[in-house]
Motif scaffolding. Structure first.
Motif, PDB file in Angstrom:
ATOM      1  N   ILE A 139       0.841  -1.191   0.000  1.00 48.12           N
ATOM      2  CA  ILE A 139       0.000   0.000   0.000  1.00 48.12           C
ATOM      3  C   ILE A 139       0.882   1.249   0.000  1.00 48.12           C
ATOM      4  O   ILE A 139       1.807   1.364   0.810  1.00 48.12           O
ATOM      5  CB  ILE A 139      -0.935   0.032   1.226  1.00 48.12           C
ATOM      6  N   ILE A 140       0.599   2.164  -0.918  1.00 53.56           N
ATOM      7  CA  ILE A 140       1.245   3.479  -0.938  1.00 53.56           C
ATOM      8  C   ILE A 140       0.334   4.455  -0.205  1.00 53.56           C
ATOM      9  O   ILE A 140      -0.869   4.504  -0.471  1.00 53.56           O
ATOM     10  CB  ILE A 140       1.479   3.978  -2.370  1.00 53.56           C
ATOM     11  N   THR A 141       0.889   5.215   0.723  1.00 52.33           N
ATOM     12  CA  THR A 141       0.098   6.177   1.512  1.00 52.33           C
ATOM     13  C   THR A 141       0.767   7.539   1.476  1.00 52.33           C
ATOM     14  O   THR A 141       1.992   7.639   1.580  1.00 52.33           O
ATOM     15  CB  THR A 141      -0.041   5.710   2.968  1.00 52.33           C
ATOM     16  N   ILE A 142      -0.036   8.571   1.311  1.00 53.66           N
ATOM     17  CA  ILE A 142       0.443   9.952   1.433  1.00 53.66           C
ATOM     18  C   ILE A 142      -0.283  10.587   2.600  1.00 53.66           C
ATOM     19  O   ILE A 142      -1.510  10.777   2.557  1.00 53.66           O
ATOM     20  CB  ILE A 142       0.194  10.764   0.155  1.00 53.66           C
ATOM     21  N   ASN A 143       0.448  10.903   3.649  1.00 50.13           N
ATOM     22  CA  ASN A 143      -0.095  11.618   4.800  1.00 50.13           C
ATOM     23  C   ASN A 143       0.193  13.104   4.608  1.00 50.13           C
ATOM     24  O   ASN A 143       1.363  13.508   4.511  1.00 50.13           O
ATOM     25  CB  ASN A 143       0.535  11.122   6.103  1.00 50.13           C
ATOM     26  N   PHE A 144      -0.859  13.906   4.551  1.00 56.01           N
ATOM     27  CA  PHE A 144      -0.696  15.317   4.236  1.00 56.01           C
ATOM     28  C   PHE A 144      -0.290  16.112   5.480  1.00 56.01           C
ATOM     29  O   PHE A 144      -0.828  15.876   6.576  1.00 56.01           O
ATOM     30  CB  PHE A 144      -1.991  15.875   3.648  1.00 56.01           C
ATOM     31  N   PRO A 145       0.624  17.077   5.337  1.00 57.23           N
ATOM     32  CA  PRO A 145       1.029  17.893   6.498  1.00 57.23           C
ATOM     33  C   PRO A 145      -0.103  18.765   7.023  1.00 57.23           C
ATOM     34  O   PRO A 145      -0.143  19.096   8.203  1.00 57.23           O
ATOM     35  CB  PRO A 145       2.188  18.732   5.947  1.00 57.23           C
ATOM     36  N   SER A 146      -1.021  19.149   6.138  1.00 57.42           N
ATOM     37  CA  SER A 146      -2.228  19.872   6.550  1.00 57.42           C
ATOM     38  C   SER A 146      -3.394  19.323   5.740  1.00 57.42           C
ATOM     39  O   SER A 146      -3.203  18.748   4.664  1.00 57.42           O
ATOM     40  CB  SER A 146      -2.080  21.383   6.329  1.00 57.42           C
ATOM     41  N   LYS A 147      -4.589  19.482   6.232  1.00 57.08           N
ATOM     42  CA  LYS A 147      -5.769  18.883   5.610  1.00 57.08           C
ATOM     43  C   LYS A 147      -5.999  19.478   4.220  1.00 57.08           C
ATOM     44  O   LYS A 147      -5.806  20.665   4.001  1.00 57.08           O
ATOM     45  CB  LYS A 147      -7.009  19.095   6.486  1.00 57.08           C
ATOM     46  N   VAL A 148      -6.437  18.640   3.283  1.00 56.70           N
ATOM     47  CA  VAL A 148      -6.633  19.086   1.899  1.00 56.70           C
ATOM     48  C   VAL A 148      -8.033  18.709   1.419  1.00 56.70           C
ATOM     49  O   VAL A 148      -8.726  17.898   2.039  1.00 56.70           O
ATOM     50  CB  VAL A 148      -5.579  18.474   0.956  1.00 56.70           C
ATOM     51  N   LYS A 149      -8.425  19.289   0.302  1.00 55.75           N
ATOM     52  CA  LYS A 149      -9.693  18.949  -0.330  1.00 55.75           C
ATOM     53  C   LYS A 149      -9.520  17.686  -1.178  1.00 55.75           C
ATOM     54  O   LYS A 149      -8.410  17.252  -1.474  1.00 55.75           O
ATOM     55  CB  LYS A 149     -10.174  20.106  -1.210  1.00 55.75           C
TER      56      LYS A 149
END
Length: 443
Positions: free
Chosen positions: A192-202
């Protein structure tokens, strides 16, 4: 999942029945109602599935068909959505409430050749056999029977790196396989590839970041790498939301899917530095999308050549904005100096001007004094491959990849095949030019 039944609220109408067929290419919802169904263009529609899951249809368009009989009238509407999401919560696309996005590697062999985390143990040490036999849930192992143990060593993280897109990581996700059957046992794994965003996004931003990441990985993995089963984590929701459908391209299966052809080793120590440098250059996203649109194509055409040349026209060269196309391409080609064979570099220097000549012909109709229009068409694939090779290699080298310290994993990758073919392509081109010049001088 093939068919999904759901009920929607559209405008003032509630409990409109609909069916979603995941097998259809259009991924449409078909709804029925005795009242006229008015679907505002590009609106969002929300509903619930028959098992009470919440369904979000994002950016919808609809068409209406009327079915009439002497005694009744029924309206059928086909709803086409840019994105379809199902889960325990609705998702409003205008809200910045997405923490992360994940997607499964559809063919992990394309991206990761081998993993030491998995394997078999045979010729077991007697001390290990005795220790296993002391475990409560362990069967009796008899060393004279030469037992074999399938294992996973518990290492889940394959790589993890902070970038401007967010923290990009790849991880093993173990699932129980065959257990105690005549067919044996197994340890099944998904990457699984995951991108955890530093701040919330749309939603749109989450999908765009995931897609540009997937394109970079598809470039590294080669033909046959694809991604599926996208999911989102929303603020305040403990379970993920599943993306049933979206309008992005995530790669597809091909016939040679059993071959492993990664260009570089994603498990190497400096891979994190490479993706950090790559995604930190945000001003190149448009150029990269241009590159991917030509590189992933299977058709060699004049339009593809024009697109490949345009990569260098729109490349952000800083203050040197007035460079001609030849200067722009050569400035990227110089990045390869001392990194590739000297003869290959010289051959590329020779081929590039003719690629530009071909582009001028297909854009402006300008004839060449050394190659006929038929010749330019004949060498389309050569010119396209050379431009793609220069762009791709210069990008990777500029981001810290070095074949001297990070050996190429597979020589069957498309970029390596192009490099090996350059000598032949150069010889063919020079041969045709020589014949044309001889014909002209003898005329």
């Amino acid at each position: 999942m093939e068919l999904m039944k759901a009920y929607f609220e559209i405008g003032l109408q509630k409990d409109i029945a609909g069916v979603f067929d995941s097998r259809s290419r259009s991924k449409k919802f078909t709804c029925w109602s005795p009242d006229l169904i008015n679907i505002d263009p590009h609106s969002n529609i929300f509903g619930k599935t028959s098992d009470n899951k919440k369904l979000s249809l994002i950016n919808c368009l609809g068409s209406i068909t009327t079915h009439s009989s002497p005694d009744s009238r029924m309206y059928e509407s086909e709803i086409y959505s840019h994105t379809i999401i199902v889960g325990n919560e609705y998702l409003a696309p205008e809200e910045s409430n997405i923490e992360s996005i994940s997607f499964k590697v559809g063919n992990p062999l394309k991206l990761f050749r081998y993993q030491e985390s998995f394997g078999y143990l045979d010729s077991l040490n007697p001390n290990l056999i005795n220790a296993l036999n002391e475990e409560n849930d362990s069967p009796d192992f008899i060393i004279e029977n030469n037992p074999i143990i399938a294992y996973f060593n518990g290492e889940t993280e394959l790589f993890s790196q902070n970038t401007k897109l967010g923290n990009i990581s790849a991880s093993n996700n173990i699932r129980p396989g065959l257990y105690g059957t005549p067919n044996g046992v197994g340890i099944e794994n998904e990457i699984i590839i995951t991108i955890n965003f530093p701040s919330k996004v749309k939603l749109q931003e989450a999908l765009e970041r995931a897609n540009i990441t997937s394109k970079f990985l598809r470039f590294i993995g080669g033909d046959g790498l694809y991604f599926e089963r996208l999911s989102l984590m929303k603020v305040g929701v403990s379970t993920s939301l599943t993306i049933l459908y979206d309008s992005y391209e995530w790669g597809s299966k091909v016939g040679d899917s059993k071959d492993s052809t990664p260009f570089i080793n994603l498990s190497s120590k400096n891979f994190g530095q490479i993706i950090e440098a790559y995604f930190n250059k945000e001003d190149r996203n448009i150029v990269r999308n241009n590159f991917y649109s030509t590189y992933f194509s299977s058709i060699y055409s004049s339009s593809r050549l024009i697109t490949a040349a345009n990569m260098f026209d729109i490349f952000p060269f800083g203050h040197n904005k007035n460079k001609c196309l030849k200067d722009r391409i050569f400035s990227r080609l110089r990045k390869l100096k001392d990194k590739i064979n000297d003869d290959t570099f010289t051959q590329l220097e020779t081929i590039v001007p003719y690629a530009i000549t071909a582009r001028k012909y297909f854009v402006h109709g300008k004839l060449s004094d050394k190659l006929t229009p038929e010749d330019l068409y004949k060498f389309l694939a050569t010119f396209i491959q050379v431009l793609e090779y220069i762009y791709a290699m210069s990008e990777l080298l500029e981001c810290g990849w070095d074949p001297k310290y990070d050996p190429i994993v597979c020589y069957q990758h498309k970029i390596n095949v192009i490099e090996r073919d350059i000598d032949y392509l150069y010889s063919e081109l020079i041969s045709v030019i020589s014949k044309n010049l001889d014909s002209t001088s003898n005329a």
